[in-house]
Write an enzyme that holds these catalytic residues in place. Structure first.
Site, PDB file in Angstrom:
ATOM      1  N   GLY A 426      34.497  50.540  30.749  1.00 30.21           N
ATOM      2  CA  GLY A 426      34.651  49.601  31.916  1.00 30.21           C
ATOM      3  C   GLY A 426      35.368  49.994  33.142  1.00 30.21           C
ATOM      4  N   GLY A 431      41.406  51.102  37.302  1.00 33.50           N
ATOM      5  CA  GLY A 431      41.156  52.255  37.138  1.00 33.50           C
ATOM      6  C   GLY A 431      39.793  51.993  36.137  1.00 33.50           C
ATOM      7  N   ASP A 544      49.807  39.019  34.251  1.00 36.35           N
ATOM      8  CA  ASP A 544      48.231  38.820  34.563  1.00 36.35           C
ATOM      9  C   ASP A 544      47.603  38.507  33.231  1.00 36.35           C
ATOM     10  OD1 ASP A 544      46.222  38.881  36.358  1.00 36.35           O
ATOM     11  OD2 ASP A 544      45.899  41.243  36.148  1.00 36.35           O
TER      12      ASP A 544
END
Ligand SMILES: *[C@@H]1O[C@H](CO)[C@@H](O)[C@H](O)[C@H]1NC(C)=O
Ligand SMILES: *[C@@H]1O[C@H](CO)[C@@H](O)[C@H](O)[C@H]1NC(C)=O
Ligand SMILES: *[C@@H]1O[C@H](CO)[C@@H](O)[C@H](O)[C@H]1NC(C)=O
Ligand SMILES: *[C@@H]1O[C@H](CO)[C@@H](O)[C@H](O)[C@H]1NC(C)=O
Ligand SMILES: *[C@@H]1O[C@H](CO)[C@@H](O)[C@H](O)[C@H]1NC(C)=O
Ligand SMILES: *[C@@H]1O[C@H](CO)[C@@H](O)[C@H](O)[C@H]1NC(C)=O
Ligand SMILES: *[C@@H]1O[C@H](CO)[C@@H](O)[C@H](O)[C@H]1NC(C)=O
Ligand SMILES: *[C@@H]1O[C@H](CO)[C@@H](O)[C@H](O)[C@H]1NC(C)=O
Ligand SMILES: *[C@@H]1O[C@H](CO)[C@@H](O)[C@H](O)[C@H]1NC(C)=O
Ligand SMILES: *[C@@H]1O[C@H](CO)[C@@H](O)[C@H](O)[C@H]1NC(C)=O
Ligand SMILES: *[C@@H]1O[C@H](CO)[C@@H](O)[C@H](O)[C@H]1NC(C)=O
Ligand SMILES: *[C@@H]1O[C@H](CO)[C@@H](O)[C@H](O)[C@H]1NC(C)=O
Length: 738
Positions: A426, A431, A544
């Site tokens: 992914g 990153g 998050d």
């Protein structure tokens, strides 16, 4: 008395030495003439009675050596090879001329007249004829009557070979038989120079040393050839000490030629008969008594090499290293380091110099390599420090974390096949994640951060530190990291089934996701966050929470990941964030306003994830009209208007409405505008646990074919739907999966 004795001994040794030296150098018999001009006359050759053996007498006139009596033979000797059994002599040329000038031997023949103990050497000579229309023969005897001939022909001057080769055009050559004696050179007179008289009146023939004669076309004219070779031509004769072979010769003591001590007989390879030779280690004249003398090998280091200490022996020599180095052969290899001859020293010096040069080269390259290595190490160290390695190290030390391993760059490069794009799992804001296979065949996920600014690096370290302290079933496990590269890398356990986002909306999208799976994901994610908030100290705020940050393992096990935005909340301290991080759609509006990150921010974000699970809509989605809508706002509005059905996922709408209502209510609480009104994450997890277990009880009592339900989209009552195995199996699977 003693002095006289000593003197006597001294004198006698001197005398002996002088005798020895004189006999060593002598080649002729004692009392016989030894030289003629610059030639040595070795016995068995000799001048005068008793000075020669058998027919090997010679004479010396005007410093020129002749065979036999010069007045009779007129055959000069140019040289004598004592050991090779050969001598170089002059022989005569046969000629046949068509005109009748005086002073010309136009007999048409010439005798080689070798005499006894001599034969014409077959290896060293050739019969040569010069002329046009000439056929020359060499006739003679060995065991047989033999003859050899060559023919040369040239009709005119132009037919003569100008290159000087004996090719049959003005000159011809042929080999001769071995062991010839009493041989005679003749012409076939049927071929004569009458026809070619104008440019070649004479024919010539001779036996001469190999490669000596060079033909020139002008030799054909008049008497030019005869004038040039007035004395005849050089010919090699083989001579022998006796005609017997060695076996026979040794028996006859009275005639045996090899009289010297340390001499032996050899059969001549070139002629019938035998020769004598000194044994190895001796030199001199084997035909004389005391002829073969010991060689002082140490005086001739060129022929008898010794790199150690040389000592002469009779018939041999010794060459020794002074001590310790006997294993090497000093006749071939230099001893170290004593008793070396000057030459060996020189060699040693040159070897030393080259060795030094090589050593220097090695040193320089080693130095360069070391520099390179140091640079690399320094670079790694810099990266390590830049990447917060020290901070991490300190933290790890202070917190006694030993679960995080530091990987080397090579290890990770190898594990990901040099970060091959086929290994990409992914790509995100922080990153790229690669699938890696470690040496122990363990599958891992390697997150390779993008080139970072300082803030991002800080974030990266934050994640490492937080993850290094967490060990929860529903939090992705950090296995290690690699800091010695410009771009730091994190190594996680490999979670094979993608993210929740992908399952709901992305590449792993399933048309149907069971309510149980959804509840499981919700509950487990809540458990993870609750653990972060309450079990860890100080509390960790994820910061998050969103569906892309919830990974799914086998059987929909949820694993919370991406702690890049996470913070550890120091007790009694409210963090004031200068930079608000998070994702639009999930971001706590209070946090956005107040800039204060609290546990309740995570609760809000989780509320949005819960909504995603039951509505299967993006956090920011576009409605039918293409208008962008915030899922949370839409949901709260629907709740207010009591039209929950309109926003829920049609696929789960059929199930327990009460249960769905409960989940919706929980989500609503999580999405409260004010943080203090939101429940704690532990409470959320607790509620979800209860809801889920109730749902599972219902499934056990009354298994339903969930797939079937989709097709019959009428009532909200699951009772009416037919029973089936699939759903219950799925439920059981999920249960055992925990
Ligand atoms: C011997 O002397 C002759 C002339 O006197 C010369 O041609 C020849 O080369 C000499 N031979 C040697 C071996 O010195
Ligand atoms: C020897 O040399 C002398 C003078 O050089 C000469 O007169 C004489 O004929 C020579 N003898 C022979 C045999 O060649
Ligand atoms: C050579 O032969 C001649 C005549 O036969 C004789 O006078 C002379 O002494 C001989 N020389 C030697 C060295 O034998
Ligand atoms: C035999 O003949 C060869 C060729 O001419 C020569 O080199 C060698 O010295 C001769 N004698 C012996 C004993 O080999
Ligand atoms: C030899 O020469 C003489 C005079 O020079 C001549 O008369 C005679 O015919 C010649 N003989 C031959 C065979 O050529
Ligand atoms: C050489 O040949 C010629 C002519 O055939 C003959 O007269 C002479 O006797 C022969 N010489 C020897 C030594 O055989
Ligand atoms: C020389 O050769 C010719 C033929 O070419 C021949 O007729 C003549 O008899 C020969 N002369 C002698 C002396 O053999
Ligand atoms: C030995 O040599 C002598 C002289 O050369 C000779 O007369 C005698 O026959 C030889 N004896 C044998 C057995 O060959
Ligand atoms: C990884 O290491 C193994 C064995 O050490 C080696 O065979 C393989 O080629 C390496 N792979 C890469 C990509 O370097
Ligand atoms: C999860 O991944 C594993 C291995 O890739 C696969 O065998 C399994 O079927 C997947 N499960 C789901 C629910 O996608
Ligand atoms: C469940 O529903 C599927 C899809 O309609 C059907 O193929 C299957 O037979 C049903 N299972 C049972 C046990 O009714
Ligand atoms: C998933 O469920 C299957 C079937 O119950 C079980 O064998 C397997 O171990 C589970 N996998 C995980 C990762 O829990």
């Amino acid at each position: 008395m003693a002095g006289a004795c000593f003197l006597l001994i001294f004198a006698s040794t001197l005398l002996l030495a002088s005798i020895k030296s004189s006999t060593a150098s002598r080649m002729a018999k004692p009392g016989c003439r030894e030289t003629c001009g610059n030639l040595t006359i070795p016995y068995p050759f000799g001048i005068g009675p008793g000075c020669f053996r058998d027919m090997l007498d010679v004479s010396c006139v005007n410093n020129t050596l002749y065979r036999h009596n010069s007045t009779i033979s007129k055959m000069k000797i140019y040289s004598i090879d004592l050991l090779g059994g050969q001598s170089r002599v002059n022989t005569f040329i046969a000629s046949n001329c068509f005109y009748n000038k005086t002073n010309f031997n136009t007999d048409g023949w010439a005798s080689l007249n070798t005499g006894e103990f001599y034969t014409v050497s077959t290896k060293a000579n050739k019969l040569t004829a010069v002329g046009c229309n000439t056929l020359a023969f060499l006739g003679g005897f060995n065991e047989h009557t033999v003859g050899a001939g060559c023919f040369s022909m040239c009709a005119d001057k132009q037919s003569v070979d100008p290159s000087g080769q004996c090719s049959g055009m003005g000159c011809c050559q042929t080999s001769i038989a071995s062991n010839l004696f009493r041989s005679n050179i003749t012409f076939d007179l049927r071929f004569n120079n009458s026809e070619v008289n104008s440019f070649n009146p004479c024919s010539y023939a001779f036996v001469a040393e190999l490669d000596w004669f060079k033909f020139k076309p002008y030799y054909l004219e008049d008497d030019k050839f005869r004038k040039e070779f007035r004395d005849g031509v050089p010919t090699v004769l083989d001579w022998v000490a006796g005609y017997e072979n060695c076996n026979e010769a040794v028996k006859n003591r009275s005639s045996y030629a090899c009289v010297s001590k340390n001499s032996q007989c050899i059969n001549s390879p070139n002629a019938t008969g035998y020769l004598c030779t000194c044994n190895n280690g001796f030199a001199g004249n084997p035909y004389l008594e005391e002829g073969c003398q010991d060689i002082d090998e140490c005086s001739f280091p060129d022929q008898y090499p010794c790199h150690g200490i040389c000592s002469n022996l009779i018939g041999n020599y010794n060459c020794l290293c002074k001590s310790g180095t006997r294993s090497t052969d000093p006749k071939k290899v230099t001893c170290n380091p004593i008793g070396v001859s000057e030459r060996a020293k020189l060699m040693k010096v040159s070897i030393g110099i080259s060795a030094c040069a090589i050593l220097l080269l090695i040193c320089i390259s080693a130095l360069l390599m070391e520099c390179q290595k140091r640079k690399l190490i320094k670079e790694k160290k810099t990266f390590f420090q830049q990447n917060g390695g020290l901070l991490l190290y300190e933290r790890i030390m202070s917190k006694h974390v030993d679960t995080v391993r530091i990987f080397t760059r090579e290890e990770l490069e190898n594990a990901t096949n040099n970060f091959d794009s086929s290994r990409e799992l992914g790509r995100g804001g922080h990153g790229t994640v690669y699938k890696g296979i470690l040496k122990d065949n363990r599958e891992v996920a390697i997150k390779r951060s993008k080139i970072m600014n300082v803030a991002e690096k800080d974030e990266f370290v934050q994640e490492m530190i937080i993850l290094s302290q967490i060990n929860h079933r529903n939090v992705v496990k950090l296995l290690g990291c690699c800091l010695e590269v410009e771009v730091p890398m994190l190594v996680y356990e490999c979670i094979p089934n993608g993210t929740l986002f992908e399952l709901m909306h992305g590449k792993n999208r399933r048309p149907f996701i069971s309510l149980d799976a959804r509840l499981r994901i919700a509950q487990e994610s809540a458990e993870a966050l609750a653990y972060l908030h309450s079990s860890a100290s100080p509390p960790i705020i994820h910061g998050d929470v969103k569906s892309p940050n919830i990974l799914l393992g086998d059987n929909y096990t949820a694993k919370v990941t991406d702690f890049g935005a996470s913070r550890m909340l120091a007790t009694d301290e409210i963090q004031f964030m200068t930079l608000v991080q998070g994702t639009i759609g999930y971001l706590d509006p209070e946090y956005l306003q107040e800039r204060q990150l609290t546990e309740k921010s995570d609760v809000y974000s989780f509320g949005v994830v819960l909504l995603e699970l039951i509505t299967r809509k993006f956090a920011i989605y576009s409605d039918g009209a293409g208008e962008k809508k915030n899922l949370a706002s839409s949901f709260l509005l629907a709740m207010k208007e009591n039209s929950l059905q309109s926003i829920l996922d049609q696929h789960i709408l059929e199930f327990d409405a009460e249960l769905l209502q409960e989940v919706a209510q929980l989500a609503k609480c999580c999405l409260s505008m004010r943080g203090e009104e939101r429940p704690l994450m532990t409470e959320v997890a607790e509620r979800l646990r209860t809801i889920r277990s109730r749902w599972r009880e219902q499934l056990m009592q009354n298994p339903i074919n969930e797939t079937e339900c989709l097709l019959e989209n009428s009532s909200s009552n699951y009772d009416i739907s037919s029973t089936g195995q699939h759903g219950s199996l799925m439920a059981l699977d999920l249960e055992s999966g925990r």
